[in-house]
Design an enzyme around this catalytic site. Structure first.
Site, short mmCIF file in Angstrom:
data_model
loop_
_atom_site.label_atom_id
_atom_site.label_comp_id
_atom_site.label_asym_id
_atom_site.label_seq_id
_atom_site.Cartn_x
_atom_site.Cartn_y
_atom_site.Cartn_z
N CYS A 81 0.85 -1.20 0.00
CA CYS A 81 0.00 0.00 0.00
C CYS A 81 0.89 1.25 0.00
O CYS A 81 1.67 1.44 -0.92
CB CYS A 81 -1.00 -0.03 1.14
N HIS A 194 -3.59 -5.04 -0.73
CA HIS A 194 -3.25 -5.61 0.57
C HIS A 194 -3.30 -7.14 0.51
O HIS A 194 -4.38 -7.72 0.62
CB HIS A 194 -4.24 -5.13 1.63
N GLU A 196 -2.48 -9.12 2.83
CA GLU A 196 -2.91 -9.59 4.15
C GLU A 196 -4.42 -9.53 4.34
O GLU A 196 -4.95 -10.10 5.29
CB GLU A 196 -2.19 -8.81 5.25
#
Length: 217
Positions: A81, A194, A196
């Protein structure tokens, strides 16, 4: 055991990243310690917030230095990001032009879209030789951002040897913007999305990244 440091400089979504990496069965540490970050097999540089503030926070704990030193030693770094955005030469946000790390040529600017931020799942146009996205060409990934780089050029970086590699760029479209979703060159990897927060596709991307580590070869 493979060791990964999630770099803590006050501007990252660190808890989600820690959980995602921990679920892969590697040794993960959250720290801003230069030596630990330098010595780990992999370094994740997350980022949330404004470009200039993230750069200031990174420099306050010598994060700019550890990234440079790791790349000089060809030790993997993954920016996520805003952690991707600060790898570029500059960012324009809130009418402020801030200098980035200069590891990727280009400038981070506002998305051109009717609805901003770009928040949610989107598909990618993966570079055919992407190592991060190997086997993931049709998957969707999760984005939350209002700014992005619209181009990515390879640049010469003092004391960093990319061993003649050209950057591998993965693209994404949102609104009227065609922006850089991922960049890979040498030991440097970066994603605007992202991993994650991207469920199984994101977990596989992180596994793919770990598989690029010299100790895994």
């Amino acid at each position: 055991m493979t060791s990964i440091v999630v770099f803590d400089y006050g501007f990252g979504n660190v808890r989600s990243m820690l959980r995602a990496v921990d679920n892969l069965g590697v040794d993960v540490t959250l720290t801003s310690d230069y030596r630990e970050a330098l010595q780990a097999d992999g370094l994740v540089v997350p980022g949330v917030g404004a470009f200039a503030a993230c750069m200031q926070g990174l420099k306050s704990v010598r994060g700019d230095r550890v990234i440079q030193d790791r790349l000089q030693a060809r030790k993997p770094v993954l920016g996520v990001c805003v952690g991707e955005q600060i790898m570029f030469q500059a960012g324009t946000e809130h009418e402020e032009n801030a200098q980035g790390l200069g590891l990727i040529g280009g400038e981070v600017t506002a998305l051109d879209a009717d609805v901003v931020p770009h928040m949610g799942w989107n598909t990618l146009s993966a570079h055919p030789e992407s190592r991060l996205l190997a086997g993931l060409g049709n998957e969707r990934f999760y984005f939350v951002h209002s700014f992005a780089a619209m181009n990515a050029d390879d640049v010469d970086v003092p004391n960093v040897d990319f061993s003649g590699e050209s950057g591998r760029i993965t693209w994404c479209d949102y609104g009227r913007s065609h922006f850089v979703a991922a960049y890979e060159r040498g030991a440097l990897s970066a994603t605007q999305f992202h991993p994650e927060k991207s469920a199984q596709a994101g977990a596989q991307l992180l596994r793919n990244w770990i598989n690029t580590f010299p100790s895994q070869g």
